[in-house]
Design an enzyme around this catalytic site. Structure first.
Site, short mmCIF file in Angstrom:
data_model
loop_
_atom_site.label_atom_id
_atom_site.label_comp_id
_atom_site.label_asym_id
_atom_site.label_seq_id
_atom_site.Cartn_x
_atom_site.Cartn_y
_atom_site.Cartn_z
N ARG A 15 0.83 -1.20 0.00
CA ARG A 15 0.00 0.00 0.00
C ARG A 15 0.87 1.26 0.00
NH1 ARG A 15 -3.68 -1.58 5.10
NH2 ARG A 15 -1.68 -2.52 5.68
N LYS A 75 1.44 1.97 7.29
CA LYS A 75 1.77 1.18 8.47
C LYS A 75 2.62 1.99 9.44
CE LYS A 75 0.69 -2.21 9.43
NZ LYS A 75 -0.54 -2.49 10.23
N TYR A 94 -1.33 4.60 10.51
CA TYR A 94 -1.68 3.64 11.55
C TYR A 94 -0.50 3.47 12.49
CZ TYR A 94 -5.80 2.09 8.91
OH TYR A 94 -7.01 2.04 8.25
N HIS A 96 -1.07 1.68 16.17
CA HIS A 96 -1.31 0.49 16.99
C HIS A 96 -0.26 0.40 18.11
CE1 HIS A 96 -4.37 -0.91 14.21
NE2 HIS A 96 -3.51 -0.76 13.21
N GLU A 118 -6.22 4.78 13.54
CA GLU A 118 -7.13 3.82 14.18
C GLU A 118 -7.89 4.37 15.37
OE1 GLU A 118 -3.17 3.09 16.26
OE2 GLU A 118 -3.83 3.50 14.22
N VAL A 239 -11.94 -9.11 17.64
CA VAL A 239 -12.23 -8.30 18.83
C VAL A 239 -11.43 -7.01 18.79
CG1 VAL A 239 -12.13 -8.25 21.35
CG2 VAL A 239 -12.68 -10.38 20.16
N LEU A 240 -12.06 -5.89 19.14
CA LEU A 240 -11.37 -4.61 19.16
C LEU A 240 -11.81 -3.77 20.35
CD1 LEU A 240 -9.56 -2.43 17.79
CD2 LEU A 240 -11.64 -1.62 16.65
N VAL A 267 -7.38 -11.57 13.53
CA VAL A 267 -7.42 -10.26 12.87
C VAL A 267 -7.07 -9.15 13.87
CG1 VAL A 267 -8.79 -8.76 11.37
CG2 VAL A 267 -9.21 -11.21 11.36
N ASP A 270 -2.83 -6.78 15.21
CA ASP A 270 -2.26 -5.43 15.25
C ASP A 270 -2.33 -4.84 16.66
OD1 ASP A 270 -1.18 -4.76 12.81
OD2 ASP A 270 -3.06 -4.11 11.94
#
Length: 371
Positions: A15, A75, A94, A96, A118, A239-240, A267, A270
């Site tokens: 990306r 990223k 992002y 994280h 995020e 889950v987030l 998923v 991150d």
């Protein structure tokens, strides 16, 4: 403002922070845009497209970091990139940070203004800059899980949709948010036996109404989770907790209740992952096996479908980039409380409470940074 996009250097990350179309919008607003040569190759955006859009091509990431007032990425910055950040420079990407204390400390030491995609919110309480990548990752999780279930990849040899006379594979999706919902769409479309767990009754009602008989819903408590995981051929961890480290919901002990060759797709990796046995993997080496269970935990899943992901991401990140460039970061955040939620690190301090709690450092409210 001088705005730059370096080429992403994370493993198999294709990306790019700005498309040529986004670069053109910034140029039209009177800003100078620098793009590292080859940055857009992964999405078919060659250097000449950026030049036609009014951007300038530079040879190295060092030129981007040394010259630009705002660096736009996809990223989190890798160690070599973090070493190039400087005081007062805006990093928009992002991050994280909660499960990554090393990165957090490096960003604090740089003195940069770090705005994380995020944690930017919406008036409706969503996470609009995370949503498109969650949609991509949710849909990809079923593709990745289906591949990992193939015998040649270490799986049980189960076809998720089954065939006439043979039952379909069972999929347990933990979390009914954006990732879980999109995973369920793909899974139900394949004809799999789908169960979605969540703790929010409104989410369960919404998901249940949408899927009707094509997917089952269950309240996520320890007993239901353990039963669903034990029966599943494929478990999707979706889950987030915004900005915070993901809770470890599937324990190593629970792996012993699963059939050998079953698959876990995390998923949430991150944010540290929601399986006790998870550790981040790459597209080059995406899976590993623990206690006979195949784990897939690629930390940049959407990078594999770079063109779709980049354009979906730019659709939501560009308006904020324009606002930051036009007004300056402080005024932009003052005018938009939702964008202000994206500020994670400023002037050597952590300005997002969940990150500060996760890494054990002091928390400074965003309001103090904007004062």
């Amino acid at each position: 403002m001088i705005i730059g996009t370096p080429k992403e250097i994370k493993n198999h990350e294709y990306r790019v922070g700005l498309t040529p179309e986004s670069a053109r919008e910034l140029v039209v607003h009177g800003h100078r845009v620098l793009v590292q040569t080859g940055a857009g190759e992964g999405i078919g955006a060659h250097d000449r497209y950026y030049v036609e859009a009014g951007a300038e091509i530079v040879q190295t990431a060092e030129e981007i970091f040394a010259t630009c007032e705002m660096v736009v990425k996809v990223k989190e910055p890798q160690p070599v990139e973090r070493a190039m950040l400087r005081e007062g420079q805006i990093l928009y990407t992002y991050l994280h940070l909660a499960p990554d204390p090393d990165q957090t400390r490096d960003l604090m030491a740089s003195g940069a203004v770090c705005i994380a995609y995020e944690t930017v919110t919406s008036p409706h309480g969503g996470l609009p800059l995370l949503k498109p990548m969650s949609q991509v990752a949710g849909r990809m999780s079923i593709q990745a899980g289906a591949t990992a279930l193939e015998k040649a990849h270490g799986g049980r040899g189960v076809l998720l949709g089954g065939v006439p006379g043979v039952a379909p594979g069972k999929i347990c999706i933990i979390g009914g948010g954006v990732v879980g919902f999109n995973a369920a769409q793909m899974a139900a479309g394949l004809g799999a036996d789908v169960t979605i767990l969540d703790r929010d009754p409104e989410v369960l009602e919404r998901v249940g109404t949408f899927f009707e008989a094509r997917a089952k819903t269950r309240f996520s408590n320890r007993a239901n989770l353990a039963e669903c995981v034990a029966e599943a051929d494929l478990v999707i961890g979706a889950v987030l907790i915004p900005g915070a480290e993901a809770p470890k919901l599937v324990t190593r002990e629970m792996l012993g209740t699963m059939r050998p060759g079953s698959v876990l797709v995390d998923v949430a990796i991150d944010q540290g992952g929601c399986f006790e046995t998870s550790h981040a993997t790459t597209h080059a080496d995406p899976t590993y096996v623990v206690d006979g269970i195949v784990h897939y935990a690629v930390a940049n899943m959407p990078g594999a479908v770079a063109r779709t992901s980049t354009y979906a991401l730019n659709n939501v990140t560009l308006p904020h980039a324009l606002r930051i460039a036009d007004l300056g970061w402080k005024e932009a955040l003052k005018r938009d409380v939702h964008l202000a939620q994206g500020l994670n690190v400023w002037n050597g301090k952590v300005t997002f409470e969940a990150v500060a709690e996760a890494i054990g450092t002091d928390y400074v409210p965003v309001e103090q940074a904007l004062a």
